[in-house]
Design a protein around this motif. Sequence first.
Motif, PDB file in Angstrom:
ATOM      1  N   GLN A 194      38.337 -33.280 -29.963  1.00 48.39           N
ATOM      2  CA  GLN A 194      38.302 -33.606 -31.400  1.00 48.39           C
ATOM      3  C   GLN A 194      37.320 -34.753 -31.663  1.00 48.39           C
ATOM      4  OE1 GLN A 194      41.820 -33.317 -33.879  1.00 48.39           O
ATOM      5  NE2 GLN A 194      41.448 -35.395 -34.605  1.00 48.39           N
ATOM      6  N   ASP A 195      37.373 -35.784 -30.809  1.00 49.56           N
ATOM      7  CA  ASP A 195      36.457 -36.925 -30.975  1.00 49.56           C
ATOM      8  C   ASP A 195      35.000 -36.478 -30.798  1.00 49.56           C
ATOM      9  OD1 ASP A 195      38.579 -38.599 -31.347  1.00 49.56           O
ATOM     10  OD2 ASP A 195      38.559 -39.429 -29.316  1.00 49.56           O
ATOM     11  N   LYS A 249      42.442 -32.504 -41.311  1.00 46.61           N
ATOM     12  CA  LYS A 249      42.512 -32.807 -39.880  1.00 46.61           C
ATOM     13  C   LYS A 249      43.669 -33.756 -39.587  1.00 46.61           C
ATOM     14  CE  LYS A 249      39.250 -35.338 -37.943  1.00 46.61           C
ATOM     15  NZ  LYS A 249      37.890 -35.803 -37.605  1.00 46.61           N
ATOM     16  N   SER A 250      44.149 -34.406 -40.650  1.00 40.99           N
ATOM     17  CA  SER A 250      45.338 -35.242 -40.515  1.00 40.99           C
ATOM     18  C   SER A 250      46.491 -34.475 -41.181  1.00 40.99           C
ATOM     19  CB  SER A 250      45.037 -36.570 -41.202  1.00 40.99           C
ATOM     20  OG  SER A 250      46.184 -37.306 -41.401  1.00 40.99           O
ATOM     21  N   ASN A 280      39.662 -40.744 -39.867  1.00 44.56           N
ATOM     22  CA  ASN A 280      39.145 -39.509 -40.483  1.00 44.56           C
ATOM     23  C   ASN A 280      38.056 -39.748 -41.528  1.00 44.56           C
ATOM     24  OD1 ASN A 280      41.079 -38.316 -38.931  1.00 44.56           O
ATOM     25  ND2 ASN A 280      42.582 -38.332 -40.578  1.00 44.56           N
ATOM     26  N   ASN A 323      46.395 -30.870 -39.464  1.00 34.94           N
ATOM     27  CA  ASN A 323      45.912 -30.983 -38.068  1.00 34.94           C
ATOM     28  C   ASN A 323      44.846 -29.971 -37.671  1.00 34.94           C
ATOM     29  OD1 ASN A 323      47.655 -33.142 -37.580  1.00 34.94           O
ATOM     30  ND2 ASN A 323      49.352 -31.731 -37.265  1.00 34.94           N
ATOM     31  N   PHE A 349      46.356 -30.814 -27.283  1.00 34.74           N
ATOM     32  CA  PHE A 349      46.170 -32.201 -27.717  1.00 34.74           C
ATOM     33  C   PHE A 349      45.013 -32.881 -26.989  1.00 34.74           C
ATOM     34  CE2 PHE A 349      50.519 -31.210 -28.906  1.00 34.74           C
ATOM     35  CZ  PHE A 349      50.455 -31.518 -30.254  1.00 34.74           C
ATOM     36  N   ASN A 350      43.921 -32.183 -26.901  1.00 33.52           N
ATOM     37  CA  ASN A 350      42.757 -32.761 -26.237  1.00 33.52           C
ATOM     38  C   ASN A 350      41.948 -33.561 -27.269  1.00 33.52           C
ATOM     39  OD1 ASN A 350      40.381 -33.355 -24.956  1.00 33.52           O
ATOM     40  ND2 ASN A 350      40.428 -31.490 -23.715  1.00 33.52           N
ATOM     41  N   LEU A 351      42.281 -34.858 -27.344  1.00 25.31           N
ATOM     42  CA  LEU A 351      41.627 -35.694 -28.365  1.00 25.31           C
ATOM     43  C   LEU A 351      40.151 -35.903 -28.055  1.00 25.31           C
ATOM     44  CD1 LEU A 351      44.414 -38.317 -29.083  1.00 25.31           C
ATOM     45  CD2 LEU A 351      43.813 -36.285 -30.395  1.00 25.31           C
ATOM     46  N   ASP A 352      39.789 -35.806 -26.774  1.00 26.05           N
ATOM     47  CA  ASP A 352      38.367 -35.942 -26.417  1.00 26.05           C
ATOM     48  C   ASP A 352      37.530 -34.900 -27.160  1.00 26.05           C
ATOM     49  OD1 ASP A 352      38.751 -38.014 -24.722  1.00 26.05           O
ATOM     50  OD2 ASP A 352      38.582 -36.856 -22.864  1.00 26.05           O
ATOM     51  N   VAL A 394      43.807 -29.145 -32.942  1.00 23.12           N
ATOM     52  CA  VAL A 394      43.924 -30.056 -31.798  1.00 23.12           C
ATOM     53  C   VAL A 394      45.186 -29.775 -30.975  1.00 23.12           C
ATOM     54  CG1 VAL A 394      45.048 -31.954 -33.033  1.00 23.12           C
ATOM     55  CG2 VAL A 394      43.625 -32.453 -31.048  1.00 23.12           C
TER      56      VAL A 394
END
Length: 568
Positions: free
Chosen positions: A496-497, A36-37, A209, A156, A491-494, A177
């Motif tokens: 992913q979070d 994921k990174s 992570n 990613n 790039f919707n980090l919400d 993401v």
Amino acid sequence: MQQLATDVLIVGAGGAGMYAAIAAARGGASVILLDKSLVGRGGATVMAQMTVAAALGQQEPDAWTIHLEDTLKAGRGLCNEELSALLCREGPERILEMAEWGTRWAREEGHIKQEMAPGHSRKRCCYVDFLNTGPAVAATLRRRVGEIQAIRRISNIAVIEILVKEGRALGAVGFHVADGELVMFYAKAVILAAGGLTKLYARNSASANMGGESYALALWAGAELVDMEFVQFFPIGHLAPRLVGMDPIMWDPFRYKLGGKLLNGLFEEFLDRYGGEDFGKYTAMRDRTAYAILKEVEAGRGTPHGGAYLDFRHVLERDLRAAFGPVIDRLLANGIDLTKAPVEVGPMAHYHMGGVRVNANLATRVEGLYAAGEAVGGANGANRLSGNAITEAFVFGAQAGACAADYSRRAELRREILPARAAFEGLEALSHGGAKEKRTPALLQAELQNLMWEQAGPFRTGEKLAAALRRIKQMQQEDLPNLRLSQDDAFNLDVQDWFELRAMLTTAETVVTAALARRESRGAHQREDFPDADEALLKNQVMELKDGKLLTRWVSPVRGRRVGADHG
Ligand SMILES: Cc1cc2nc3c(=O)[nH]c(=O)nc-3n(C[C@H](O)[C@H](O)[C@H](O)COP(=O)(O)OP(=O)(O)OC[C@H]3O[C@@H](n4cnc5c(N)ncnc54)[C@H](O)[C@@H]3O)c2cc1C
């Protein structure tokens, strides 16, 4: 929707994942290694700066069986002895293989230099100078992985579900993401190497992570977890001043080599008030040190950041430099001058001994599903010796990779979209949710971290754990489906979070449930209401999901030479 296929799919590209990829390719398999990174740059491996334990016997006579004895002793009767033996037996070979691949272990008179570390009875911990072990081994593995054509690296992508049908792993669903799309990975075998769970805690030695996703993914897939209550808290992690690019747990060797004094917020030595002798010796046990610091803080005698001072002002600069030369310069670059001011330290979540239940082939009870590295539970029992975790990542990665490649030769690839339903439903719910709650997933993550630290941290009580469990269940049922999310595609980090939070909550539930059930204190699990070890609980706690409910049972630890656990 993008679909990719391979023989062996590896989830997580830290030390364990990269070693697994190399071993699986060596076994003739095609491999997808995803993270994921960035591959080889996320997770704990690249952050570890200290030592790696292996009975090379280059500094003084040693044997893997002596390393095993030390490991079992630290594990307080709860080690899966087959896994511990694998770790200790194969460790030396992995260290030497890493040297062949280019890791420059520190040397002395031509041999690999090995140091003493707490709990080890021999000088057996090797390292790369200075505080560079993790970055150096990660670089070696990244290079090696990059040289092997059979390994396809993908960064990613966060895996959100393992595809399982009729008790067999078929691949995984990933969330990309960058474009907000789901990606299907089909594989004959899957290895979970997504690391530990320190992000569950507000105070941790590393969080990026490390939301315990390995454990949640395994549980949802039908695998079992073992001994989830055993979170290792490092007693003197760095709290302040801000430290950039340095290991927050580096103070241990400083303390015992140079005699750092632990002082409370009133600048008084305090460890002796809590039993044992420390003044002038600097050898207090880790659990005693953690307990004493937290009790001083509770009594209002903590430092401004809620810990204790670690003071080296009585040590001459000459001696500091002789012991840790380049590190002293890196500290100065961070604005920390040990000759002038103390630093603040305190307990923090650092490693997880529990994890996915596997046999000596690193296979879970789900056919085709393997685990490696910190994701695996059992090798270190109730407490881990320093240096054993990186060895575990290498050894278990190598073993899981070889066994998964072997299995993939006999298995067929099945492309089925149906088992991914939970992931699609999750994503669908998200696009309609967001109505009631004002909070984002990141905010709820922060609440969970504080809850875990306050109620399920280093010193636990039944009352606090029960309160934590109630709130976790409420978060799962009421908050998680209603969080506010950005509706962007890219790039919707919400989102992913949100997926990470979903896994964090499941893993937190397992930790708290197991901690509540273990009504004793043993190793890293300390209950203030049950301060002694109970020999009747000399058992491992196994967890599984049945009809959405978490079930636990006690089993006898795997002892000695019994080959293969009770699941194939
Ligand atoms: C600061 C620090 C210092 C340490 N020092 C030492 C030491 O000196 N000696 C020692 O033996 N041990 C040490 N440890 C412990 C040791 O580093 C770890 O136990 C070990 O590196 C774990 O390796 P791993 O490959 O299992 O996991 P990691 O290296 O954590 O790798 C896991 C990978 O999985 C990825 N991932 C997570 N979730 C997902 C997902 N859903 N989908 C895709 N990818 C995912 C992450 O991005 C990460 O790259 C230290 C740990 C820390 C944090």
